[in-house]
Write a protein that holds these residues in place. Structure first.
Motif, PDB file in Angstrom:
ATOM      1  N   MET A   1      19.385  -8.672   5.148  1.00  0.00           N
ATOM      2  CA  MET A   1      18.669  -9.458   6.145  1.00  0.00           C
ATOM      3  C   MET A   1      17.226  -8.983   6.317  1.00  0.00           C
ATOM      4  SD  MET A   1      20.870 -11.703   6.701  1.00  0.00           S
ATOM      5  CE  MET A   1      19.999 -12.656   7.921  1.00  0.00           C
ATOM      6  N   THR A   2      16.844  -7.923   5.629  1.00  0.00           N
ATOM      7  CA  THR A   2      15.478  -7.402   5.726  1.00  0.00           C
ATOM      8  C   THR A   2      14.453  -8.480   5.384  1.00  0.00           C
ATOM      9  OG1 THR A   2      16.264  -5.217   5.128  1.00  0.00           O
ATOM     10  CG2 THR A   2      13.920  -5.605   4.883  1.00  0.00           C
ATOM     11  N   TYR A   3      14.805  -9.382   4.492  1.00  0.00           N
ATOM     12  CA  TYR A   3      13.862 -10.401   4.039  1.00  0.00           C
ATOM     13  C   TYR A   3      14.163 -11.771   4.627  1.00  0.00           C
ATOM     14  CZ  TYR A   3      12.645  -6.642   0.994  1.00  0.00           C
ATOM     15  OH  TYR A   3      12.255  -5.418   0.522  1.00  0.00           O
ATOM     16  N   SER A   4      14.998 -11.818   5.650  1.00  0.00           N
ATOM     17  CA  SER A   4      15.389 -13.068   6.306  1.00  0.00           C
ATOM     18  C   SER A   4      16.000 -14.050   5.316  1.00  0.00           C
ATOM     19  CB  SER A   4      14.192 -13.701   7.030  1.00  0.00           C
ATOM     20  OG  SER A   4      13.682 -12.811   7.996  1.00  0.00           O
ATOM     21  N   LEU A   5      16.764 -13.522   4.363  1.00  0.00           N
ATOM     22  CA  LEU A   5      17.444 -14.344   3.367  1.00  0.00           C
ATOM     23  C   LEU A   5      18.935 -14.066   3.434  1.00  0.00           C
ATOM     24  CD1 LEU A   5      15.167 -13.643   0.262  1.00  0.00           C
ATOM     25  CD2 LEU A   5      15.030 -15.600   1.818  1.00  0.00           C
ATOM     26  N   SER A   6      19.718 -15.120   3.306  1.00  0.00           N
ATOM     27  CA  SER A   6      21.171 -14.935   3.240  1.00  0.00           C
ATOM     28  C   SER A   6      21.538 -14.399   1.863  1.00  0.00           C
ATOM     29  CB  SER A   6      21.870 -16.281   3.466  1.00  0.00           C
ATOM     30  OG  SER A   6      21.634 -17.133   2.357  1.00  0.00           O
ATOM     31  N   ALA A   7      22.766 -13.971   1.712  1.00  0.00           N
ATOM     32  CA  ALA A   7      23.233 -13.472   0.415  1.00  0.00           C
ATOM     33  C   ALA A   7      23.103 -14.550  -0.656  1.00  0.00           C
ATOM     34  CB  ALA A   7      24.679 -12.997   0.528  1.00  0.00           C
ATOM     35  N   SER A   8      23.412 -15.796  -0.319  1.00  0.00           N
ATOM     36  CA  SER A   8      23.308 -16.869  -1.317  1.00  0.00           C
ATOM     37  C   SER A   8      21.849 -17.143  -1.673  1.00  0.00           C
ATOM     38  CB  SER A   8      24.006 -18.140  -0.840  1.00  0.00           C
ATOM     39  OG  SER A   8      23.391 -18.640   0.321  1.00  0.00           O
ATOM     40  N   GLN A   9      20.954 -17.026  -0.710  1.00  0.00           N
ATOM     41  CA  GLN A   9      19.533 -17.205  -0.997  1.00  0.00           C
ATOM     42  C   GLN A   9      19.029 -16.084  -1.914  1.00  0.00           C
ATOM     43  OE1 GLN A   9      18.267 -17.378   3.110  1.00  0.00           O
ATOM     44  NE2 GLN A   9      17.760 -19.546   2.916  1.00  0.00           N
ATOM     45  N   GLN A  10      19.505 -14.869  -1.689  1.00  0.00           N
ATOM     46  CA  GLN A  10      19.121 -13.758  -2.555  1.00  0.00           C
ATOM     47  C   GLN A  10      19.630 -13.987  -3.973  1.00  0.00           C
ATOM     48  OE1 GLN A  10      19.940  -9.865  -0.899  1.00  0.00           O
ATOM     49  NE2 GLN A  10      19.191 -10.501   1.100  1.00  0.00           N
ATOM     50  N   GLU A  11      20.842 -14.517  -4.099  1.00  0.00           N
ATOM     51  CA  GLU A  11      21.392 -14.828  -5.427  1.00  0.00           C
ATOM     52  C   GLU A  11      20.532 -15.873  -6.135  1.00  0.00           C
ATOM     53  OE1 GLU A  11      25.543 -15.875  -5.348  1.00  0.00           O
ATOM     54  OE2 GLU A  11      26.007 -14.182  -4.038  1.00  0.00           O
ATOM     55  N   VAL A  12      20.088 -16.894  -5.394  1.00  0.00           N
ATOM     56  CA  VAL A  12      19.227 -17.926  -5.972  1.00  0.00           C
ATOM     57  C   VAL A  12      17.928 -17.287  -6.467  1.00  0.00           C
ATOM     58  CG1 VAL A  12      17.828 -19.965  -5.448  1.00  0.00           C
ATOM     59  CG2 VAL A  12      20.182 -19.842  -4.643  1.00  0.00           C
ATOM     60  N   LEU A  13      17.355 -16.408  -5.668  1.00  0.00           N
ATOM     61  CA  LEU A  13      16.106 -15.752  -6.046  1.00  0.00           C
ATOM     62  C   LEU A  13      16.276 -14.934  -7.317  1.00  0.00           C
ATOM     63  CD1 LEU A  13      13.169 -15.072  -5.415  1.00  0.00           C
ATOM     64  CD2 LEU A  13      13.991 -13.214  -3.988  1.00  0.00           C
ATOM     65  N   VAL A  14      17.315 -14.121  -7.377  1.00  0.00           N
ATOM     66  CA  VAL A  14      17.543 -13.288  -8.564  1.00  0.00           C
ATOM     67  C   VAL A  14      17.788 -14.174  -9.785  1.00  0.00           C
ATOM     68  CG1 VAL A  14      19.092 -11.591  -9.621  1.00  0.00           C
ATOM     69  CG2 VAL A  14      18.320 -11.274  -7.259  1.00  0.00           C
ATOM     70  N   SER A  15      18.543 -15.258  -9.625  1.00  0.00           N
ATOM     71  CA  SER A  15      18.797 -16.144 -10.768  1.00  0.00           C
ATOM     72  C   SER A  15      17.539 -16.892 -11.193  1.00  0.00           C
ATOM     73  CB  SER A  15      19.937 -17.115 -10.470  1.00  0.00           C
ATOM     74  OG  SER A  15      19.551 -18.053  -9.494  1.00  0.00           O
ATOM     75  N   LEU A  16      16.673 -17.206 -10.247  1.00  0.00           N
ATOM     76  CA  LEU A  16      15.407 -17.870 -10.563  1.00  0.00           C
ATOM     77  C   LEU A  16      14.589 -17.026 -11.539  1.00  0.00           C
ATOM     78  CD1 LEU A  16      13.229 -20.074  -9.973  1.00  0.00           C
ATOM     79  CD2 LEU A  16      12.520 -18.672  -8.051  1.00  0.00           C
ATOM     80  N   PHE A  17      14.675 -15.729 -11.387  1.00  0.00           N
ATOM     81  CA  PHE A  17      13.938 -14.809 -12.255  1.00  0.00           C
ATOM     82  C   PHE A  17      14.831 -14.238 -13.354  1.00  0.00           C
ATOM     83  CE2 PHE A  17      11.371 -15.122  -8.498  1.00  0.00           C
ATOM     84  CZ  PHE A  17      10.083 -15.152  -9.000  1.00  0.00           C
ATOM     85  N   ASP A  18      15.997 -14.820 -13.547  1.00  0.00           N
ATOM     86  CA  ASP A  18      16.943 -14.389 -14.590  1.00  0.00           C
ATOM     87  C   ASP A  18      17.277 -12.902 -14.482  1.00  0.00           C
ATOM     88  OD1 ASP A  18      17.107 -16.941 -15.743  1.00  0.00           O
ATOM     89  OD2 ASP A  18      15.287 -16.581 -16.909  1.00  0.00           O
ATOM     90  N   GLY A  19      17.258 -12.365 -13.260  1.00  0.00           N
ATOM     91  CA  GLY A  19      17.572 -10.960 -13.050  1.00  0.00           C
ATOM     92  C   GLY A  19      16.553 -10.018 -13.656  1.00  0.00           C
ATOM     93  N   GLN A  20      15.392 -10.563 -14.025  1.00  0.00           N
ATOM     94  CA  GLN A  20      14.354  -9.756 -14.652  1.00  0.00           C
ATOM     95  C   GLN A  20      13.204  -9.526 -13.684  1.00  0.00           C
ATOM     96  OE1 GLN A  20      13.023 -11.977 -18.034  1.00  0.00           O
ATOM     97  NE2 GLN A  20      14.630 -11.197 -19.349  1.00  0.00           N
ATOM     98  N   CYS A  21      12.535  -8.418 -13.888  1.00  0.00           N
ATOM     99  CA  CYS A  21      11.294  -8.154 -13.173  1.00  0.00           C
ATOM    100  C   CYS A  21      10.255  -9.158 -13.650  1.00  0.00           C
ATOM    101  CB  CYS A  21      10.828  -6.727 -13.455  1.00  0.00           C
ATOM    102  SG  CYS A  21       9.199  -6.348 -12.795  1.00  0.00           S
ATOM    103  N   TYR A  22       9.593  -9.818 -12.734  1.00  0.00           N
ATOM    104  CA  TYR A  22       8.578 -10.811 -13.099  1.00  0.00           C
ATOM    105  C   TYR A  22       7.443 -10.179 -13.897  1.00  0.00           C
ATOM    106  CZ  TYR A  22       5.185 -14.578 -12.686  1.00  0.00           C
ATOM    107  OH  TYR A  22       4.278 -15.564 -12.964  1.00  0.00           O
TER     108      TYR A  22
END
Length: 115
Positions: A1-22
């Protein structure tokens, strides 16, 4: 919750970047990065989340104070690391995936509400 994101939102973010460092493309891209000019260093409103970075690249941005000028000086001084520093400049200037991420989140929320 540090970033005001739910667990599912965090999953979307990580998948958006393919689990890679940008920045460096390492597969360890799991640190959520946000614009510190928007929110304090202990958290985020969620709207200023920029992307996913590895710990090293996230610390790099912190060390240079998220300054494009400082990164550009490092490009000139450290040619062996120029590719990483240049990628970090691109990341900061573009805001990384902020707009794309916001769109994906709103689409995910709509689909969750439809269930």
């Amino acid at each position: 919750m540090t970033y005001s994101l739910s667990a599912s939102q965090q999953e979307v973010l990580v998948s958006l970047f393919d689990g890679q460092c940008y920045i460096c493309k390492a597969k360890a891209g799991t640190d959520i990065d946000h614009d510190h000019a928007c929110c304090d260093r202990k958290g985020s409103c969620g709207k200023c989340v920029r992307g996913v970075l590895c710990g090293s690249c996230n610390r790099l941005l912190g060390v240079v104070g998220e300054s494009v000028d400082r990164l550009n000086k490092l490009v000139a001084r450290k040619p062996e690391r120029a590719a990483i520093y240049s990628a970090a400049v691109t990341y900061l200037e573009a805001g990384a995936g902020r707009d794309r991420f916001a769109k994906l989140l709103s689409e995910a929320q709509v689909s969750e509400e439809a269930r």
